[in-house]
Design an enzyme around this catalytic site. Sequence first.
Site, PDB file in Angstrom:
ATOM      1  N   GLU A 175       7.616 -20.867 -37.630  1.00 45.68           N
ATOM      2  CA  GLU A 175       8.331 -21.853 -36.808  1.00 45.68           C
ATOM      3  C   GLU A 175       9.407 -21.209 -35.940  1.00 45.68           C
ATOM      4  OE1 GLU A 175      10.927 -21.543 -40.487  1.00 45.68           O
ATOM      5  OE2 GLU A 175       8.796 -21.363 -39.964  1.00 45.68           O
ATOM      6  N   HIS A 207       8.402 -16.683 -41.197  1.00 50.44           N
ATOM      7  CA  HIS A 207       8.725 -17.970 -40.575  1.00 50.44           C
ATOM      8  C   HIS A 207       8.003 -18.169 -39.243  1.00 50.44           C
ATOM      9  CE1 HIS A 207      12.245 -19.235 -43.098  1.00 50.44           C
ATOM     10  NE2 HIS A 207      12.330 -17.933 -43.322  1.00 50.44           N
ATOM     11  N   CYS A 215       8.803 -19.491 -46.842  1.00 48.73           N
ATOM     12  CA  CYS A 215       9.952 -18.804 -47.419  1.00 48.73           C
ATOM     13  C   CYS A 215      10.397 -19.518 -48.707  1.00 48.73           C
ATOM     14  CB  CYS A 215      11.078 -18.690 -46.396  1.00 48.73           C
ATOM     15  SG  CYS A 215      12.302 -17.424 -46.805  1.00 48.73           S
TER      16      CYS A 215
END
Length: 230
Positions: free
Chosen positions: A205, A203, A86
């Site tokens: 994660e 994302h 990002c």
Amino acid sequence: MKFGVVVFPGSNCDQDLVDALSVGMQQEVVKLWHKDHDLQGCDFILLPGGFSYGDYLRSGAIARFSPIMQEVVQHANKGGYVMGICNGFQILTEAGLLPGALLRNVGQKFICDNVYIKPVSTSLLPTRHLDVNKAYKIPVAHGEGRYHADRDTLRKLEDNGQIMFKYSSNVADTHEMYNINGSLLNIAGVANEQKNVFGMMPHPERAVDTELGNTDGRAIFESILDMVNA
């Protein structure tokens, strides 16, 4: 394998990355402060999402000049692994470590949603063990995620296998692509020509822990670890 997560003023996904790697993937991780010049012996550097320096001027434009970026650039130029997620992706394009730029989304709106992405090239570290026929559900949260590059750069990305991910419509449809932000060629992530620097807007994660109801992001980190530890 030792991971380093760079923390800039305005980073808000650094702890997400640390938790995903240390708890979810059982890896050694340290935080690296933006004013430092020491990568602490890390093998793999990650630039997290957020709003570094408040996204003044352009997203990533100021963070690109943080002291630690000198070390990150040197690390990458020596063949070391670097990945931006990002805002981290935006910083890497501003630093010239990745081709292209991230512009304001079509419609000028911030997008926060779960989207689907598909791996394009399996010659890249984060996609090596992924299924090109599968759409992976990964969250996005960005206002400037529209990937843009000139025609020659786009052709080079395609010819050299540097396109990492493209946005996809859904899991069942293996052909139709879905463009959430106006990115050229539906690009969600790319690599540099040497294939040791990676950037993606979604994302992963945020899709590692079963408590979040989505673990598709694990496959990306597992792909990285399987190749590095091979």
